[in-house]
Design an enzyme around this catalytic site. Structure first.
Site, mmCIF file in Angstrom:
data_model
loop_
_atom_site.group_PDB
_atom_site.id
_atom_site.type_symbol
_atom_site.label_atom_id
_atom_site.label_comp_id
_atom_site.label_asym_id
_atom_site.label_seq_id
_atom_site.Cartn_x
_atom_site.Cartn_y
_atom_site.Cartn_z
ATOM 1 N N GLU A 178 9.584 25.231 -35.481
ATOM 2 C CA GLU A 178 10.345 26.245 -36.230
ATOM 3 C C GLU A 178 11.815 26.063 -35.885
ATOM 4 O O GLU A 178 12.170 25.950 -34.706
ATOM 5 C CB GLU A 178 9.881 27.658 -35.848
ATOM 6 C CG GLU A 178 10.770 28.746 -36.439
ATOM 7 C CD GLU A 178 10.327 30.171 -36.114
ATOM 8 O OE1 GLU A 178 9.132 30.406 -35.847
ATOM 9 O OE2 GLU A 178 11.191 31.070 -36.117
ATOM 10 N N GLU A 205 19.844 33.870 -38.093
ATOM 11 C CA GLU A 205 18.936 34.962 -37.772
ATOM 12 C C GLU A 205 19.631 35.949 -36.860
ATOM 13 O O GLU A 205 20.411 35.567 -35.987
ATOM 14 C CB GLU A 205 17.672 34.439 -37.075
ATOM 15 C CG GLU A 205 16.625 35.526 -36.902
ATOM 16 C CD GLU A 205 15.352 35.047 -36.223
ATOM 17 O OE1 GLU A 205 15.386 34.005 -35.552
ATOM 18 O OE2 GLU A 205 14.337 35.734 -36.352
HETATM 19 C C1 LIG Z 1 11.368 36.445 -40.771
HETATM 20 O O1 LIG Z 1 12.006 35.396 -40.162
HETATM 21 C C2 LIG Z 1 11.889 35.218 -38.792
HETATM 22 C C3 LIG Z 1 12.620 33.943 -38.504
HETATM 23 O O2 LIG Z 1 12.682 33.646 -37.239
HETATM 24 C C4 LIG Z 1 10.449 35.172 -38.339
HETATM 25 O O3 LIG Z 1 10.366 35.099 -36.944
HETATM 26 C C5 LIG Z 1 9.754 36.360 -38.845
HETATM 27 O O4 LIG Z 1 8.369 36.223 -38.580
HETATM 28 C C6 LIG Z 1 9.946 36.532 -40.311
HETATM 29 N N1 LIG Z 1 9.418 37.775 -40.648
HETATM 30 C C7 LIG Z 1 8.731 37.903 -41.713
HETATM 31 C C8 LIG Z 1 8.204 39.224 -41.893
HETATM 32 O O5 LIG Z 1 8.547 37.061 -42.535
#
Ligand SMILES: *[C@@H]1O[C@H](CO)[C@@H](O)[C@H](O)[C@H]1NC(C)=O
Ligand SMILES: *[C@@H]1O[C@H](CO)[C@@H](O)[C@H](O)[C@H]1NC(C)=O
Ligand SMILES: *[C@@H]1O[C@H](CO)[C@@H](O)[C@H](O)[C@H]1NC(C)=O
Length: 324
Positions: free
Chosen positions: A139, A144
């Site tokens: 990842e 972020e």
């Molecule tokens: C949104 O993005 C972050 C990126 O690090 C991730 O960790 C997270 O799970 C994501 N949340 C959703 C709800 O998709």
């Protein structure tokens, strides 16, 4: 002097390797995603938030109907509902999560962002991963953050065995060096950006900027240029057909393969853009953020506080290595 034309024709006879050496890799524009093109390049994921956010991800049809996504010829907006007081027993605030149809190994991704979601409780992200068997395909978090807290951080999350050197040629500041998701509750190996204009209200007040991620054979690198930065490379600014990062100066965040076999820890990744609320990070950090009330209560009861909870993309451009 060795004529350039001959050098090029020699390269042309060996098509099996990318033109990568100390001159850097040449990349060619393969996806130019602007305005309505987001609808064909991405799919909508109406899933339950894996990070337990106070969010309800809607499908494509609903997002268009409710104007949570909106495209004009040069703009793509992705936003959360900012009109509804929520039922405390419901799933959360309507929002959108999109994932690219294509997946990539070596590539450069350019995100030309005019505005990112802001507001207490918001947790926006631009990132790449492989959905199946996370995090075995790796990842990369490119943009972020939570609760308007600047600056941005870029972070890798992997399985065990991938670490980063403490000393690296980058303009950001390294945090944790172990990328293993099992260390410190999935903190990852992270690099904090040097400018507050890289995230949240400061980013937006400045008209946004460009996040650029290169995944090459020997490093994952992220650059950030604020909108008014005179040093942004012209081919990034104007969406050139070809890129080569060797002219760009040191990256903001640099993740070399010296103690991390990138080919082993990173598979083909999709691009994901999402906006959630509260949950594992924004919710847990809410108490220290200076934001009012509790995260869930604030998100439920203050729709107008989320008028700024939108992404405005001028473009997402993906470049892949040329083989000539
Ligand atoms: C949104 O993005 C972050 C990126 O690090 C991730 O960790 C997270 O799970 C994501 N949340 C959703 C709800 O998709
Ligand atoms: C939908 O959202 C866009 C972007 O914010 C806005 O320009 C447009 O007026 C909205 N359309 C409607 C029908 O509300
Ligand atoms: C890092 O990448 C370079 C270039 O592809 C390669 O020569 C080197 O063996 C790699 N190092 C490691 C530790 O994987």
């Amino acid at each position: 002097m060795f004529p350039l034309a001959i050098a090029l024709s020699l390269l042309a006879s060996t098509p099996s390797f990318a033109t990568t050496d100390h001159f850097g890799t040449n990349y060619l524009l393969t996806s130019n995603i602007v305005g309505p093109a987001f609808y064909s390049a991405f799919t909508w994921e109406a899933i339950a938030d894996p990070t337990h956010g106070r969010v309800n991800y809607v499908d494509e049809f609903t997002s268009i109907k409710r104007n949570l996504t909106y495209a004009s010829f040069d703009t793509f907006i992705l936003q959360a509902d900012h009109k509804t007081v929520l039922d405390a027993d419901g799933p959360g605030r309507d929002s959108v999560r999109i994932i690219s149809r294509k997946a990539y190994t070596q590539h450069i991704a350019v995100f030309d962002v005019r505005h990112m979601p802001e507001g207490c409780g918001t947790w926006p992200a631009i990132w790449e991963t492989k959905g199946q068997n996370w995090p075995s395909g790796g990842e990369v978090d490119i943009m972020e953050g939570v609760n308007n807290q600047s600056p941005n951080a870029a972070t890798l999350h992997t399985t065990e065995g991938c670490t980063m050197p403490a000393s690296r040629l980058q303009t950001g500041t390294a945090g944790q060096l172990d990328c293993n998701y099992l260390v410190n509750y999935n903190t990852g190996c992270t690099v904090k950006f040097p400018t507050t204009q890289s995230y949240g209200p400061d980013f937006n007040a400045n008209g946004g900027g460009w996040f650029v991620m290169e995944r090459s054979l020997d490093a994952i690198s992220v650059w950030f240029w604020p909108r008014n930065d005179p040093w942004v490379p012209w081919e990034i600014k104007f969406g050139g057909l070809k890129l080569n990062s060797r002219f760009w100066g040191p990256p903001t965040a640099y993740f070399p393969n010296t103690s991390c076999d990138l080919a082993k820890y990173f598979a083909e990744n999709n691009i994901i853009i999402n906006l959630t609320f509260c949950g594992d990070w924004a919710g847990n950090a809410y108490g220290q953020s200076g934001c009012p009330s509790t995260c869930v209560d604030f998100v439920n009861n203050n729709p107008t506080a989320f008028r700024g909870a939108y992404f405005d993309f001028a473009a997402v451009r993906v470049y892949e290595p040329t083989y000539f």
